[in-house]
Design an enzyme around this catalytic site. Sequence first.
Site, PDB file in Angstrom:
ATOM      1  N   GLY A  31      13.978 -51.891 -32.513  1.00  0.00           N
ATOM      2  CA  GLY A  31      12.797 -52.748 -32.589  1.00  0.00           C
ATOM      3  C   GLY A  31      11.987 -52.758 -31.310  1.00  0.00           C
ATOM      4  O   GLY A  31      12.141 -51.876 -30.459  1.00  0.00           O
ATOM      5  N   HIS A  34       6.967 -49.186 -30.383  1.00  0.00           N
ATOM      6  CA  HIS A  34       5.797 -48.663 -29.669  1.00  0.00           C
ATOM      7  C   HIS A  34       5.463 -47.303 -30.263  1.00  0.00           C
ATOM      8  O   HIS A  34       6.124 -46.859 -31.221  1.00  0.00           O
ATOM      9  CB  HIS A  34       6.104 -48.586 -28.161  1.00  0.00           C
ATOM     10  CG  HIS A  34       7.389 -47.887 -27.839  1.00  0.00           C
ATOM     11  ND1 HIS A  34       7.576 -46.546 -28.077  1.00  0.00           N
ATOM     12  CD2 HIS A  34       8.573 -48.345 -27.354  1.00  0.00           C
ATOM     13  CE1 HIS A  34       8.805 -46.201 -27.715  1.00  0.00           C
ATOM     14  NE2 HIS A  34       9.440 -47.277 -27.283  1.00  0.00           N
ATOM     15  N   HIS A  37       8.264 -44.797 -31.145  1.00  0.00           N
ATOM     16  CA  HIS A  37       8.942 -45.014 -32.433  1.00  0.00           C
ATOM     17  C   HIS A  37       8.047 -44.537 -33.582  1.00  0.00           C
ATOM     18  O   HIS A  37       8.516 -43.909 -34.529  1.00  0.00           O
ATOM     19  CB  HIS A  37       9.233 -46.503 -32.644  1.00  0.00           C
ATOM     20  CG  HIS A  37      10.180 -47.104 -31.649  1.00  0.00           C
ATOM     21  ND1 HIS A  37       9.767 -48.003 -30.696  1.00  0.00           N
ATOM     22  CD2 HIS A  37      11.514 -46.958 -31.465  1.00  0.00           C
ATOM     23  CE1 HIS A  37      10.793 -48.381 -29.970  1.00  0.00           C
ATOM     24  NE2 HIS A  37      11.879 -47.759 -30.402  1.00  0.00           N
ATOM     25  N   GLN A  61      26.524 -51.205 -28.006  1.00  0.00           N
ATOM     26  CA  GLN A  61      26.079 -50.149 -27.085  1.00  0.00           C
ATOM     27  C   GLN A  61      25.560 -50.693 -25.762  1.00  0.00           C
ATOM     28  O   GLN A  61      25.135 -49.925 -24.905  1.00  0.00           O
ATOM     29  CB  GLN A  61      25.040 -49.249 -27.752  1.00  0.00           C
ATOM     30  CG  GLN A  61      23.672 -49.865 -27.929  1.00  0.00           C
ATOM     31  CD  GLN A  61      22.759 -48.965 -28.751  1.00  0.00           C
ATOM     32  OE1 GLN A  61      22.967 -48.751 -29.944  1.00  0.00           O
ATOM     33  NE2 GLN A  61      21.759 -48.391 -28.110  1.00  0.00           N
ATOM     34  N   VAL A 176       6.925 -39.466 -26.249  1.00  0.00           N
ATOM     35  CA  VAL A 176       5.552 -39.993 -26.236  1.00  0.00           C
ATOM     36  C   VAL A 176       5.378 -40.791 -24.948  1.00  0.00           C
ATOM     37  O   VAL A 176       6.245 -41.599 -24.582  1.00  0.00           O
ATOM     38  CB  VAL A 176       5.279 -40.876 -27.475  1.00  0.00           C
ATOM     39  CG1 VAL A 176       3.869 -41.449 -27.418  1.00  0.00           C
ATOM     40  CG2 VAL A 176       5.474 -40.064 -28.744  1.00  0.00           C
ATOM     41  N   SER A 185       8.739 -46.997 -23.675  1.00  0.00           N
ATOM     42  CA  SER A 185      10.055 -47.605 -23.862  1.00  0.00           C
ATOM     43  C   SER A 185       9.856 -49.079 -24.157  1.00  0.00           C
ATOM     44  O   SER A 185       8.934 -49.703 -23.611  1.00  0.00           O
ATOM     45  CB  SER A 185      10.877 -47.448 -22.572  1.00  0.00           C
ATOM     46  OG  SER A 185      11.970 -48.350 -22.581  1.00  0.00           O
TER      47      SER A 185
HETATM   48  P1  AMP Z   1      15.359 -47.424 -29.372  1.00  0.00           P
HETATM   49  O1  AMP Z   1      14.648 -48.442 -30.205  1.00  0.00           O
HETATM   50  O2  AMP Z   1      15.025 -47.478 -27.929  1.00  0.00           O
HETATM   51  O3  AMP Z   1      16.842 -47.373 -29.651  1.00  0.00           O
HETATM   52  O4  AMP Z   1      14.794 -46.021 -29.838  1.00  0.00           O
HETATM   53  C1  AMP Z   1      14.806 -45.631 -31.180  1.00  0.00           C
HETATM   54  C2  AMP Z   1      14.427 -44.190 -31.280  1.00  0.00           C
HETATM   55  O5  AMP Z   1      13.123 -44.011 -30.738  1.00  0.00           O
HETATM   56  C3  AMP Z   1      15.363 -43.273 -30.478  1.00  0.00           C
HETATM   57  O6  AMP Z   1      15.595 -42.099 -31.231  1.00  0.00           O
HETATM   58  C4  AMP Z   1      14.572 -42.995 -29.235  1.00  0.00           C
HETATM   59  O7  AMP Z   1      14.900 -41.778 -28.640  1.00  0.00           O
HETATM   60  C5  AMP Z   1      13.172 -42.956 -29.801  1.00  0.00           C
HETATM   61  N1  AMP Z   1      12.197 -43.187 -28.731  1.00  0.00           N
HETATM   62  C6  AMP Z   1      12.161 -44.225 -27.859  1.00  0.00           C
HETATM   63  N2  AMP Z   1      11.157 -44.061 -26.973  1.00  0.00           N
HETATM   64  C7  AMP Z   1      10.553 -42.897 -27.289  1.00  0.00           C
HETATM   65  C8  AMP Z   1       9.457 -42.177 -26.739  1.00  0.00           C
HETATM   66  N3  AMP Z   1       8.779 -42.617 -25.688  1.00  0.00           N
HETATM   67  N4  AMP Z   1       9.115 -41.010 -27.329  1.00  0.00           N
HETATM   68  C9  AMP Z   1       9.801 -40.531 -28.393  1.00  0.00           C
HETATM   69  N5  AMP Z   1      10.844 -41.171 -28.957  1.00  0.00           N
HETATM   70  C10 AMP Z   1      11.215 -42.335 -28.414  1.00  0.00           C
END
Ligand code: AMP
Length: 282
Positions: A31, A34, A37, A61, A176, A185
């Site tokens: 969640g 951005h 995602h 995690q 991205v 992030s």
């Molecule tokens: P998270 O919500 O941080 O666990 O991320 C969920 C998914 O989004 C994971 O597969 C991340 O690698 C991907 N993700 C997060 N930030 C980025 C980004 N800046 N560019 C591409 N994928 C992303």
Amino acid sequence: MKIVTSIKELQDEIKKQKKEGRVIGFVPTMGALHEGHLSLVQEARKQSDYIVVSIFVNPTQFNNPDDLKTYPRDLDRDVKMLKDLSVELIFTPTVKEMYPEEDKRQFDFGMLDKVMEGKFRPGHFNGVAQVVSKLFDQVKPDKAFFGEKDFQQLAIIRKLVKDLKMPVEVVGCSIVREPDGLAMSSRNQLLTPEMRKNAPLIAKTLFESLNFASGKTVKETVDQVVNTINGSGMLEVEYFEIVDGNTLQPVDKWDDSDYIVGCIAVFAGKVRLIDNVTYKYH
Ligand code: AMP
């Protein structure tokens, strides 16, 4: 768009879609969505008929309780963003739904989780594997989409799928970035304005190191990146490793491998940011 919180509702819906012959694309997230995602959702749209996005801040995690507590959450905003992309189903389980009892499973990733994130965040990837294996089992996706921003996580998930012989294709998607280069992030919103101003130095230094590297050794390149970022006085490198992109083991020389990636973790105050850059790809 459907929003479900129970595994039973999720599975009933998926069964219906599979019966209709739809290709299920899955995007697992924690969640606070951005554009990073959303790029995964856009790729899922190209490659599948029915998109499931999970939103679940997975406690197993997090090796740092403070990090779990402060992790940004904004479900209403997330739902709106996914609605705009016509996502078919959002799965937002509770912790109790995902972990009715303690998950004691221990996964073995060989050398893949002995380095970098694995070294500095003990237990992190075991928690990732716990939740991703549960989600894959529940969603039974044909394809699952992960970002290359979490480079080591992507390698670990590929290994998990291979080891457990899960019938899912793992698709990696490019990083991205914000217009100033900072990798997007969810944690970026925790940065103070001053830290936010300094944070683009991470990506800038990584990109500059691509040129710096020619004619320099791996060690000189590592030192240059670490010294430049630490030199800002605002950011502190936790690790920067130049590794084989498949095995994730550090390389000594540029011709040690034909796939070489530099992975970094940096503290901006209490906020931990990661990024990576590819020096060599086949
Ligand atoms: P998270 O919500 O941080 O666990 O991320 C969920 C998914 O989004 C994971 O597969 C991340 O690698 C991907 N993700 C997060 N930030 C980025 C980004 N800046 N560019 C591409 N994928 C992303």
